[in-house]
Design a protein around this motif. Structure first.
Motif, PDB file in Angstrom:
ATOM      1  N   TYR A   1       0.826  -1.210   0.000  1.00 43.23           N
ATOM      2  CA  TYR A   1       0.000   0.000   0.000  1.00 43.23           C
ATOM      3  C   TYR A   1       0.859   1.259   0.000  1.00 43.23           C
ATOM      4  CZ  TYR A   1      -2.656   3.951   1.593  1.00 43.23           C
ATOM      5  OH  TYR A   1      -3.183   5.211   1.685  1.00 43.23           O
ATOM      6  N   MET A   2       1.886   1.300   0.850  1.00 41.74           N
ATOM      7  CA  MET A   2       2.733   2.487   0.933  1.00 41.74           C
ATOM      8  C   MET A   2       3.421   2.767  -0.397  1.00 41.74           C
ATOM      9  SD  MET A   2       2.298   3.842   3.854  1.00 41.74           S
ATOM     10  CE  MET A   2       3.667   5.006   3.932  1.00 41.74           C
ATOM     11  N   HIS A   3       3.825   1.700  -1.088  1.00 41.24           N
ATOM     12  CA  HIS A   3       4.460   1.888  -2.394  1.00 41.24           C
ATOM     13  C   HIS A   3       3.462   2.452  -3.410  1.00 41.24           C
ATOM     14  CE1 HIS A   3       6.976   1.251  -5.882  1.00 41.24           C
ATOM     15  NE2 HIS A   3       6.029   0.497  -6.433  1.00 41.24           N
ATOM     16  N   LYS A   4       2.267   1.888  -3.450  1.00 38.75           N
ATOM     17  CA  LYS A   4       1.267   2.365  -4.402  1.00 38.75           C
ATOM     18  C   LYS A   4       0.796   3.776  -4.077  1.00 38.75           C
ATOM     19  CE  LYS A   4      -0.740  -1.891  -6.232  1.00 38.75           C
ATOM     20  NZ  LYS A   4      -2.008  -2.606  -6.510  1.00 38.75           N
ATOM     21  N   ALA A   5       0.651   4.068  -2.786  1.00 41.91           N
ATOM     22  CA  ALA A   5       0.248   5.416  -2.400  1.00 41.91           C
ATOM     23  C   ALA A   5       1.313   6.430  -2.782  1.00 41.91           C
ATOM     24  CB  ALA A   5      -0.028   5.474  -0.900  1.00 41.91           C
ATOM     25  N   GLY A   6       2.567   6.036  -2.669  1.00 43.84           N
ATOM     26  CA  GLY A   6       3.656   6.941  -2.998  1.00 43.84           C
ATOM     27  C   GLY A   6       3.809   7.187  -4.484  1.00 43.84           C
ATOM     28  N   THR A   7       3.608   6.155  -5.297  1.00 43.03           N
ATOM     29  CA  THR A   7       3.790   6.287  -6.741  1.00 43.03           C
ATOM     30  C   THR A   7       2.527   6.756  -7.450  1.00 43.03           C
ATOM     31  OG1 THR A   7       3.186   3.958  -7.115  1.00 43.03           O
ATOM     32  CG2 THR A   7       5.530   4.464  -6.749  1.00 43.03           C
ATOM     33  N   GLY A   8       1.396   6.691  -6.767  1.00 43.23           N
ATOM     34  CA  GLY A   8       0.132   7.061  -7.395  1.00 43.23           C
ATOM     35  C   GLY A   8      -0.414   5.966  -8.282  1.00 43.23           C
ATOM     36  N   ALA A   9       0.044   4.728  -8.067  1.00 44.73           N
ATOM     37  CA  ALA A   9      -0.361   3.606  -8.927  1.00 44.73           C
ATOM     38  C   ALA A   9      -1.864   3.376  -8.913  1.00 44.73           C
ATOM     39  CB  ALA A   9       0.365   2.331  -8.493  1.00 44.73           C
TER      40      ALA A   9
END
Length: 527
Positions: free
Chosen positions: A508-516
């Protein structure tokens, strides 16, 4: 959610940080010698079959409109009455608003103790209802009505069919008056307290940080053990206490609640942020924990192009855990302990200038000074002023930070979490079910064993539904909570193992950061 369950408060000048058996008898048998102690802490036990939210004529069918002066309250020819119509910002430090009605609490003898004064000057509609699950209109009749607010717009509704059923069924398992600490909980809590004080003494008086003849006397070993000991106090003692869940006696909760200060934070700042977080979980504008880590990293999944989205967030999936490991430093050096104005809560509109808070500033400062003396000054004096000694102190802080923050970050930041629980309200203006939003913004992992170690915080869904219930009861109500959620179509997220929840958090943190989550997927037919 680091700061949601923890005791770190964002020090933006240094580092902005974010701000748990199968049979009930097993828990009770863990510490039979403490049965007498348990009955003392639990106070009088009363049983009741009164249905939750009995006064349905008052609580049902809330409407999302501003509160106007009702004809049965206002005399248009009475100047004194006219002056009682005020805005929320006009509340005095001895007043609070519930459902748009202003109450004077200056002379109110609150059954839960003086802590009611902590909320003076604020609208506490949600906080009041989440802490008083047996609320009826008659309870509020005990307080003096002094006016009404003209700018109150409810975002949440209560007494929904889902809330009524989940309360009714859970209260069959944990009867009224028995929601406080069990013998098993007290045994664990005092074991953690004893471990803490032992390690506190060893760490503050040790002169063997760099003597490795006996590994257990080395600074590295003591730093790790003491850091974990502090985390156990935060997880298992102060958290239940500052929710008023250990005992029916207010002074017991108040005393154990100072465990927050013994581990480097502040009881009153913690309450300001944490209770606000509970009331508005994952609310992007009102939950302090949802934005307190910014701009270093973001828990909120902002749309692409949003001004709060930074380029560095693209890499937060790799570095956010390292940043969480530094929160002890930001806690101990946090200047908010001086004025007790927790900035996250203040930012969302919580007023913290009432007499209750002002009178406790000196106590908070004194406790922080004591902590710094014992855990920074004393080790440096006993083992030499050097980078090596400072490194041992930081290792202690990092050990505490990671023990707490790894668990905290799981609670509301995972792939299936509802990151915009107010979406329907924004579209229609219709209040949303508060109980439903608490379930769909939280996760639960593991079982009773994880609960014994984490103070029941692995049962985050149950905790957010019943925040004033002792964590000892969560393993027993969890199956029924899941059953009712399934019946009502409410999304209950459960991970059998902690590593599954942790993996979901990193994802989740990765997707939230990249805007995926906001990127178009043209071949899938979805966005």
């Amino acid at each position: 959610r680091l700061l949601a369950r923890g005791f770190a408060f964002p020090l933006r000048l240094l580092l902005p940080l974010p701000g748990t058996l199968t049979t009930h008898n097993l828990s009770e048998s863990i510490a039979s010698p403490l049965s007498a102690c348990s009955s003392f802490f639990s106070a009088s036990q009363e049983s009741s079959t009164m249905p939750p939210n009995a006064d349905t004529s008052i609580l049902r069918n809330r409407i999302a409109t501003k509160v106007n002066a009702p004809t049965d309250f206002i005399d248009s020819n009475d100047a004194a009455t006219q002056s009682s119509l005020r805005s929320l910002k006009g509340l005095k430090g001895t007043e609070m608003a519930i459902d748009g009605v202003i109450y004077d609490i200056a002379d109110f003898n609150h059954p839960g103790g003086e802590v009611i004064g902590f909320f003076g000057g604020n609208d506490v509609t949600v906080q009041y209802k989440m802490i008083h699950p047996y609320h009826t209109g008659k309870h509020l009749e005990k307080m003096k009505v002094v006016g009404k607010v003209v700018d109150y717009t409810p975002e949440y509704k209560f007494d929904t069919p889902f809330e009524r059923e989940i309360k009714s069924e859970v209260f069959k398992i944990v009867r009224r008056g028995r929601e406080f600490a069990t013998t098993g909980y007290l045994f664990r809590a005092f074991s953690y307290i004893a471990f803490f004080f032992f390690m506190q003494y060893k760490f503050a008086t040790s002169t063997t940080f760099f003597n490795y003849n006996n590994w257990y006397e080395s600074g590295v070993a003591m730093a790790v053990a003491f850091g974990v000991a502090q985390a156990f106090i935060g997880l298992n003692v102060q958290h239940d206490a500052n929710h008023g869940a250990v005992s029916k006696r207010p002074w017991v909760n108040d005393l154990l609640g100072f465990g927050t200060d013994l581990i480097g934070s502040c009881k009153w700042n913690w309450m300001a942020q944490h209770w606000t977080h509970h009331a508005y979980t994952n609310h992007s504008e009102k939950d302090p924990d949802s934005f307190s880590s910014e701009p270093m990293f973001a828990f909120n999944d902002y749309p692409i192009g949003h001004p709060k989205r930074k380029w560095i967030h693209k890499f937060q999936g790799f570095y956010f855990l390292f940043m969480l490991g530094l929160y002890w430093l930001s806690t101990v050096l946090n200047p908010q302990v001086i004025d007790l104005r927790q900035r996250g809560a203040q930012y969302v509109g919580i007023q913290m200038e009432n007499d209750y808070i002002v009178k406790r500033r000196k106590v908070a400062i004194s406790l922080r000074a004591m902590y710094i003396f014992l855990n920074i000054f004393s080790p440096l004096a006993n083992n030499g002023l050097s980078w090596a000694t400072f490194g041992v102190i930081m290792l202690m802080g990092i050990s505490e930070s990671l023990t707490l923050s790894v668990l905290f970050s799981l609670s509301h930041n995972f792939v299936d979490s509802d990151r915009d629980p107010m979406a329907e309200f924004k579209k229609t203006g219709e209040p949303i079910c508060w109980f439903k939003s608490q379930v769909e913004t939280s996760s639960t992992y593991g079982g009773a064993i994880a609960g014994y170690l984490s103070g029941g915080l692995n049962f985050q869904v149950e905790h957010h539904l019943f925040p004033r219930m002792s964590s000892a009861h969560y393993p027993y109500i969890a199956p029924k909570v899941r059953e009712i959620c399934k019946k009502h179509g409410v999304n209950y997220v459960y991970y059998p193992w902690i590593w599954q929840n942790l993996a979901s958090t990193f994802k989740y943190m990765h997707k939230a950061g990249t805007g995926a989550n906001w990127e178009l997927k043209p071949l899938s037919g979805a966005s």
